[in-house]
Design an enzyme around this catalytic site. Structure first.
Site, short mmCIF file in Angstrom:
data_model
loop_
_atom_site.label_atom_id
_atom_site.label_comp_id
_atom_site.label_asym_id
_atom_site.label_seq_id
_atom_site.Cartn_x
_atom_site.Cartn_y
_atom_site.Cartn_z
N SER A 1 0.82 -1.20 0.00
CA SER A 1 0.00 0.00 0.00
C SER A 1 0.86 1.26 0.00
O SER A 1 0.33 2.35 -0.16
CB SER A 1 -0.93 -0.01 1.22
OG SER A 1 -0.20 -0.29 2.38
N HIS B 1 -2.34 -3.07 -6.48
CA HIS B 1 -2.84 -2.69 -5.15
C HIS B 1 -4.36 -2.80 -5.11
O HIS B 1 -5.07 -1.98 -5.71
CB HIS B 1 -2.38 -1.26 -4.83
CG HIS B 1 -2.75 -0.78 -3.48
ND1 HIS B 1 -2.96 0.54 -3.17
CD2 HIS B 1 -2.96 -1.46 -2.32
CE1 HIS B 1 -3.27 0.67 -1.90
NE2 HIS B 1 -3.29 -0.54 -1.36
N GLU C 1 -5.14 -0.38 -8.15
CA GLU C 1 -4.13 0.61 -8.52
C GLU C 1 -2.96 -0.15 -9.13
O GLU C 1 -2.43 -1.07 -8.49
CB GLU C 1 -3.66 1.33 -7.24
CG GLU C 1 -3.77 2.81 -7.27
CD GLU C 1 -3.30 3.46 -5.97
OE1 GLU C 1 -3.02 2.78 -4.96
OE2 GLU C 1 -3.20 4.69 -5.96
N ASN D 1 -3.50 6.14 -1.16
CA ASN D 1 -3.13 6.46 0.22
C ASN D 1 -2.55 7.86 0.40
O ASN D 1 -2.55 8.39 1.50
CB ASN D 1 -2.18 5.39 0.76
CG ASN D 1 -2.96 4.15 1.13
OD1 ASN D 1 -4.06 4.26 1.68
ND2 ASN D 1 -2.44 2.99 0.82
#
Ligand code: CAA
Length: 285
Positions: free
Chosen positions: A120, A141, A153, A191
């Protein structure tokens, strides 16, 4: 991908078992690896439970559930991945652990296959540099819960080539997910945007701007988020949130990414969210 039939998944935790679940349901054979037998048992039982939930909701049939469960083999040795056609790593979010896994995967697996990481926040370029095939290393991801969330992702490291990127995009599409391409910068997109929002919500709580329930309600009712930021932090794990904030702070070097002291305090006290039964909210029952 017609030439990809067997998927290796490293790590049977929340993300790893979700990834094994979606690949098996899409018709791939899966070899699920974890260092602990207990983690494998726990992972398989979660997959069983989540597939049963999909049967109950009439999203899949009972036969599809059984076929998916039957398509997953488990093992505690990375050597079991010797003949797989694609690997996705979803081990703990620890740089040194991931580096070691990739060094080993590079030796064990056939050298033409892609090695993906579900990290992540750890740099794909640095993970790729542990191998002799950096052009075939990429970020894939998934979001939690993996069977539900549509996004994947796709993170290109500095050396990742187009063939590898196309392979992962096609795989994501075959899982019914929507791939979004991102360059390798701290936190990628998901994130980099999500965690500062969560961190800011924790600052609001620490400064007494309002109660936790009010902070969550503002974001749910005002912005249409399915969970409030504090509820979501508990769901993700406060240790994971803190470690991602540290990656953003170190990697981007700006004060705005400093982890909230209350987040640090919660993690130090072992209140990590749902998984420990206590985070911003109480999950003990
Ligand atoms: N497996 C399979 N299906 C599941 C599931 C699982 N683990 N969890 C939930 N579902 C399904 C349910 O069966 C239900 O299906 P229907 O819509 O067909 O009824 C649907 O998902 C919604 O579930 P529920 O009704 O039980 O619960 P809910 O409406 O409260 O939704 C939620 C739960 C999907 C988790 C929702 O609250 C949500 O979307 N929350 C935000 C999640 C999020 O932001 N995830 C990203 C986290 S960040 C991340 O993962 C990246 C990182 O690097 C940290």
């Amino acid at each position: 991908m017609s030439d990809i039939k067997v998927i290796g998944v490293v790590g049977a935790g929340t993300m790893g078992n979700g990834i094994a679940h979606v690949f098996a349901l899409a018709g791939y054979e899966v070899v699920l690896i974890d260092v602990e037998e207990d983690a494998l048992e726990q992972g398989m039982s979660t997959i069983e439970k989540n597939l049963a939930r999909q049967v109950k909701k009439e999203k899949i049939s009972g036969e599809e559930k059984e076929a998916a469960l039957g398509a997953i083999r488990t093992g505690t040795d990375l050597e079991d991945l010797r003949n797989v056609d694609f690997v996705i790593e979803a081990a703990v979010e620890d740089e040194q652990v991931k580096f070691e896994i990739f060094r080993r995967l590079d030796k064990i697996t056939r050298n033409e296959i892609t090695l993906a990481s579900n990290t992540s926040s750890i740099s794909i370029t640095e993970i790729a540099a542990q191998t002799q095939r950096p052009e075939k290393v990429i970020g894939m991801h998934f979001m939690n819960p993996v069977p539900v969330m549509k996004l994947v992702e796709v993170i290109k490291g500095l050396a990742t080539n187009e063939w590898t990127t196309e392979t992962v995009i096609k795989l994501a599409n075959e899982l019914g997910k929507t791939p979004v391409q991102v360059q390798d910068y701290p936190g990628f997109i998901s994130n980099r945007i999500l965690m500062p929002m969560i961190n800011e919500a924790i600052f609001c709580l620490m400064e007494g701007v309002s109660s936790k329930k009010a902070i969550d309600e503002v974001m749910k009712l005002g912005m249409g988020h399915p969970m409030g930021p504090l509820e979501l932090a508990d769901f993700i794990g406060l240790d994971v949130c803190l470690s991602i904030m540290k990656v953003l702070h170190n990697g981007l070097g700006e004060d705005k990414y400093r982890p909230c002291p209350l987040l640090r305090k919660m993690v130090s006290s072992g209140r990590l969210g749902r998984k420990t039964g206590q985070g911003f909210y109480d999950y003990s029952d």
